[in-house]
Design an enzyme around this catalytic site. Sequence first.
Site, short mmCIF file in Angstrom:
data_model
loop_
_atom_site.label_atom_id
_atom_site.label_comp_id
_atom_site.label_asym_id
_atom_site.label_seq_id
_atom_site.Cartn_x
_atom_site.Cartn_y
_atom_site.Cartn_z
N HIS A 1 0.80 -1.23 0.00
CA HIS A 1 0.00 0.00 0.00
C HIS A 1 0.84 1.29 0.00
CE1 HIS A 1 -2.93 -3.00 0.75
NE2 HIS A 1 -2.87 -3.01 2.06
N LYS B 1 0.04 0.09 13.76
CA LYS B 1 -1.20 -0.38 14.38
C LYS B 1 -1.32 0.28 15.75
CE LYS B 1 -1.71 -3.92 11.34
NZ LYS B 1 -2.27 -3.51 10.04
C1 BG6 Z 1 -4.67 -4.86 4.67
C2 BG6 Z 1 -3.78 -5.29 5.81
O1 BG6 Z 1 -4.03 -5.06 3.43
O2 BG6 Z 1 -4.97 -3.46 4.80
C3 BG6 Z 1 -4.45 -5.00 7.13
O3 BG6 Z 1 -3.51 -6.68 5.68
C4 BG6 Z 1 -4.86 -3.56 7.22
O4 BG6 Z 1 -3.58 -5.30 8.22
C5 BG6 Z 1 -5.68 -3.16 5.99
O5 BG6 Z 1 -5.63 -3.38 8.40
C6 BG6 Z 1 -5.97 -1.68 5.97
O6 BG6 Z 1 -6.87 -1.40 4.94
P1 BG6 Z 1 -7.87 -0.15 5.02
O7 BG6 Z 1 -8.60 -0.18 3.72
O8 BG6 Z 1 -8.76 -0.39 6.20
O9 BG6 Z 1 -7.01 1.06 5.20
#
Ligand code: BG6
Length: 488
Positions: free
Chosen positions: A234, A334
């Site tokens: 991401h 986190k």
């Molecule tokens: C996922 C991760 O790809 O993205 C998770 O594995 C994380 O750990 C999540 O919580 C976050 O996604 P979003 O869309 O809630 O920001």
Amino acid sequence: NSYEPCDFVLFGTLGDLSRRKLLPSLYQLEKAKLIHPDTTIVGVARHEMELEDYIAEVHTNLVKFGDKELCEETWERMKGRLHYACVDMKDIGSYCVLEDHVDPARTMVCYLATPPSIYGDICRGLHGCKIIDSSVRVVLEKPIGHDLESSKVINEQVAEYFDEKQIYRIDHYLGKETVLNLVALRFANSIFATNWDHNCIDHVQISVAESVGIEGRWGYFDDAGQMRDMVQNHLLQILSLVAMEPPTTLDADSIRDEKLKVLKALRPINSSNISDSTVRGQYTAGFVKGEEVPGYLEEEGANTQSRTETFIAIKAEIDNWRWAGVPFYLRTGKRMPSKVSEVVIYFKRQPHNLFGDSFKNLPPNKLVIRLQPDEGVEITVMNKVPGLTSSGSMDLQKSKLNLSFSEAFADDRIPDAYEKLLLEVMLGNQALFVRRDEIEQAWTWVDSILEAWKSSNEPPEPYQAGTWGPVDSIGLLARANRSWYESK
Ligand code: BG6
């Protein structure tokens, strides 16, 4: 792009991702009448199940994870598309049952919402029952590998049966409206397009903070850590979109070629610069949004000796003409005080001060792109305070030009990222999916950092749940007289 019927085959249809995200997203597409009337949805899992039980299961999940009250007309249409096939994904012989559910004259979309360890088996099984041809599309979920080597193994297994043009690798951040808006902001507005480089920008911050902890996934997470779970995919995708050169068009390879060049230009971080460029942390017990939460090592199922990071801050440098000397600070963790993702562009200070001693340090302009929640774009500017003064001098004040999506687009619903991505797969547009070389380049950069941490043998720094990470994360910026943007 083509709006044509397809057979959408969902492997792992009873799993968490399908129940929480994929089926509710298909329902929303159905509601918006964006699924071709003749498209079918074939749920695949290894349990024997009657179609009517599968339909009841899908209904339950839609109510639980999607709209609380389903639109009857939409549900009737969706229900009419559902098929169910029981396949033991490790048994090549069991795939032939799919022949009864798909029409060889139509495009087949195979969504693998299963552990990556069985992607190879599924591809082999599909090939074995001879229902695939060059029109089939295969959608892969993350994580694609644990490092460069293992990602190559998975990519090879799939490539044995499918051409790169048929493979859609998901990074759900690429389906988020506000992440897509980075492209619109940069290239549809000359005010940004012409100021987007080392001449005008001092540094960039990309923060993706979450208030949740491990959410019952300790085993998976401890093996991955925040680096593999969030940065490798991401954050590096967001960074690539912010930093890439203008693509010639918006077609898949033009964009992906430019993103790849950014990843290739990332300066390697290794043992020689690891301590100046990274901070890793692990949360201890604390309070998040007023609620007491356990530390990472006290979570259910925890190995109390674990050194896995739940927070990372990185100073990344892009060694190319546009970005020379402009650090990109990445931060993700986190159990932070709130869920907030944003990109903040800090512009350079003015070269000369006209406003006297009290404004010696005119703050720089900032462009804040709020990815989630409270989606929007904000620019901080200095403004004259209206009014007269006895000295005749000008009073300045920091003010904001604020575009809030919920106000500006009050009548428009912001779709979930998966809705966008599922639609794009059905349309056959690969632009929002990650190409193999991007994934492998991202792993190359990440592996070097992981390796340097391992050889330094330093444990992650503790930080209390409900704070913005370890103290050293502040130091990472303070060394250059900078500080993290304070989210609301
Ligand atoms: C996922 C991760 O790809 O993205 C998770 O594995 C994380 O750990 C999540 O919580 C976050 O996604 P979003 O869309 O809630 O920001």
